[in-house]
Write a protein that holds these residues in place. Structure first.
Motif, short mmCIF file in Angstrom:
data_model
loop_
_atom_site.label_atom_id
_atom_site.label_comp_id
_atom_site.label_asym_id
_atom_site.label_seq_id
_atom_site.Cartn_x
_atom_site.Cartn_y
_atom_site.Cartn_z
N VAL A 134 0.84 -1.21 0.00
CA VAL A 134 0.00 0.00 0.00
C VAL A 134 0.87 1.25 0.00
N ALA A 135 1.92 1.23 0.82
CA ALA A 135 2.82 2.39 0.89
C ALA A 135 3.50 2.64 -0.47
N THR A 136 3.94 1.55 -1.11
CA THR A 136 4.60 1.68 -2.42
C THR A 136 3.62 2.25 -3.44
N ALA A 137 2.39 1.72 -3.44
CA ALA A 137 1.37 2.20 -4.38
C ALA A 137 1.09 3.68 -4.16
N ALA A 138 1.02 4.07 -2.89
CA ALA A 138 0.75 5.48 -2.56
C ALA A 138 1.87 6.38 -3.07
N VAL A 139 3.10 5.93 -2.89
CA VAL A 139 4.26 6.72 -3.35
C VAL A 139 4.22 6.86 -4.88
N ILE A 140 3.92 5.75 -5.58
CA ILE A 140 3.86 5.78 -7.05
C ILE A 140 2.76 6.75 -7.51
N CYS A 141 1.58 6.62 -6.89
CA CYS A 141 0.45 7.51 -7.25
C CYS A 141 0.83 8.96 -7.03
N GLY A 142 1.44 9.23 -5.88
CA GLY A 142 1.86 10.59 -5.55
C GLY A 142 2.82 11.14 -6.58
N THR A 143 3.78 10.30 -6.98
CA THR A 143 4.78 10.72 -7.98
C THR A 143 4.12 11.04 -9.31
N VAL A 144 3.19 10.17 -9.72
CA VAL A 144 2.49 10.37 -11.01
C VAL A 144 1.69 11.66 -10.98
N VAL A 145 0.96 11.86 -9.87
CA VAL A 145 0.13 13.08 -9.75
C VAL A 145 1.03 14.33 -9.77
N PHE A 146 2.13 14.25 -9.02
CA PHE A 146 3.07 15.38 -8.96
C PHE A 146 3.63 15.67 -10.35
N TRP A 147 3.97 14.61 -11.08
CA TRP A 147 4.55 14.77 -12.41
C TRP A 147 3.55 15.42 -13.35
N PHE A 148 2.27 14.98 -13.28
CA PHE A 148 1.23 15.57 -14.13
C PHE A 148 1.03 17.04 -13.79
N GLU A 149 1.02 17.31 -12.49
CA GLU A 149 0.80 18.69 -12.04
C GLU A 149 1.90 19.61 -12.54
N THR A 150 3.14 19.17 -12.39
CA THR A 150 4.27 20.02 -12.80
C THR A 150 4.34 20.15 -14.31
#
Lengths: 191, 192
Positions: free
Chosen positions: B54-70
């Motif tokens: 779950v922690a790994t999935a959360a980190v991946i999701c966070g990274t993807v969202v951050f990348w899209f935002e930037t």
């Protein structure tokens, strides 16, 4: 804290944890059970508490190897788990008729020199009298009912000195005797 | 309480507390504890593994969202320009009658109000995916004449240089003649 007695030893292997844990269960399960029973006064609850204590120990099994005195360490965990559980339970109070019956039994036992056996009402009366004691006295007398614990070990569980434990036990007995005498006198006058 | 009663109560209390402490567990307590611990150990390891997943999935999701935002942040302005253009066209008839400050103010207001919330994000991503051009304005394709000239220069560079020099001299002569004529006409006017 229970962790306070843990020394800073090296972390042993996982297999060693299993062996240490099993040895601790075999050696101290009865002690843990009696501590739980001294607080909860119920076999079912005492066994549940014993299980819960060892499940907690399972979570800290890496530390068990480095514990200086596993007996006191386990006793302290068991004591805390039992106290937590007792707080979740509703308090049981004795009815007037049960007290009357218990005091009648007490009087007859005091009058004769025969073998004294505690009946159900007498046991419940004693439990309720102990439960009504001030916290420090109650804890000391409850732990003193655990055969395996010496006054020094009781002191370690309660995080106090041995002399303080002895003093608390003496005062607890005094209070209990006074209450019993009062009850006896009250029911004697009624009878 | 007299001393005799005290002694009796003391004896009774000793006996009572002795019986009070006689708590024996059911047989096989150790076995039950060990079995419970064995059962407890497995879900604990499983829970640990799930926690990691779950922690790994959360980190991946966070990274993807951050990348899209930037990545969608820069093209946002491009998109705004693209959206504003039709508004400006629509309002040109009114703009001719108003002062530039007034018009600018109105346009700014419309830029704010007319900005849609969800749709432009798709446009913004499209714009971001286009390659950035090195030259501005972007070079347009050569005409037929320019292509022929380019071919001539490549094939005979010396002749091209001579032609260019001749053209340059001719241009200079033309300029001089034009200047002379202009000065003559000025002097005639002054005489008149």
């Amino acid at each position: 804290m229970a962790e306070a007695v843990i020394s800073n030893g090296a972390i042993p292997l996982a297999d060693a944890h299993e062996d240490t844990l099993e040895a601790a269960v075999r050696e101290h399960a009865r002690l843990v059970y009696r501590i739980a029973y001294s607080v909860l006064r119920n076999h079912h609850d005492a066994e549940d508490t014993t299980q819960e204590t060892f499940v907690r120990v399972l979570q800290y099994r890496r530390k068990l190897e480095g514990v200086q005195d596993p007996k006191t360490w386990l006793a302290r965990i068991a004591w805390r788990v039992a106290i937590e559980r007792s707080k979740r339970r509703p308090e049981i109070s004795l009815g007037e008729s049960e007290i009357g019956k218990a005091v009648g039994e007490l009087r007859s036992q005091l009058a004769s020199a025969e073998e004294r056996t505690l009946g159900r009402e007498m046991t419940e009366l004693l439990e309720s009298l102990i439960a009504a004691l001030p916290g420090t006295l109650r804890d000391a007398i409850r732990l003193s009912s655990v055969e395996e614990l010496s006054p020094d070990e009781i002191a370690q569980v309660l995080e106090t000195s041995e002399s303080s434990v002895r003093s608390r036990l003496f005062r607890a007995r005094q209070v209990l005797k006074q209450k019993l005498a009062k009850l006896e006198g009250r029911y004697e006058s009624q009878g | 309480m007299n001393p005799r009663d005290n002694d009796r109560l003391d004896q009774w209390l000793d006996s009572a507390l002795q019986q009070y402490r006689s708590a024996e567990p059911r047989a096989g307590l150790e076995g039950r504890i060990l079995a419970n611990m064995a059962a407890e150990k497995q879900p604990f390891a499983l829970r640990l593994r799930w926690g990691f997943a779950v922690a790994t999935a959360a980190v991946i999701c966070g990274t993807v969202v951050f990348w899209f935002e930037t990545s969608s942040h820069v093209p946002h302005t491009n998109k705004a320009v693209a959206v504003q253009a039709p508004i400006e066209h629509r309002n040109t008839s009114h703009l001719s009658q108003q002062t530039p400050e007034h018009v600018a103010g109105k346009l700014r207001m419309k830029n704010v109000t007319a900005r849609p919330r969800s749709a432009p994000k798709i446009k913004a991503v499209d714009l971001a995916s286009e390659p950035r051009l090195e030259q501005f304005p972007s070079p347009s394709p050569l005409s037929e004449e320019e292509k022929l000239l380019k071919k001539f220069v490549r094939n005979s560079p010396q002749e091209a240089v001579l032609v260019a020099q001749a053209q340059a001299e001719r241009q200079k002569e033309l300029d001089r003649l034009m200047a002379d004529r202009a000065s003559k006409s000025e002097s005639d006017q002054q005489e008149r």
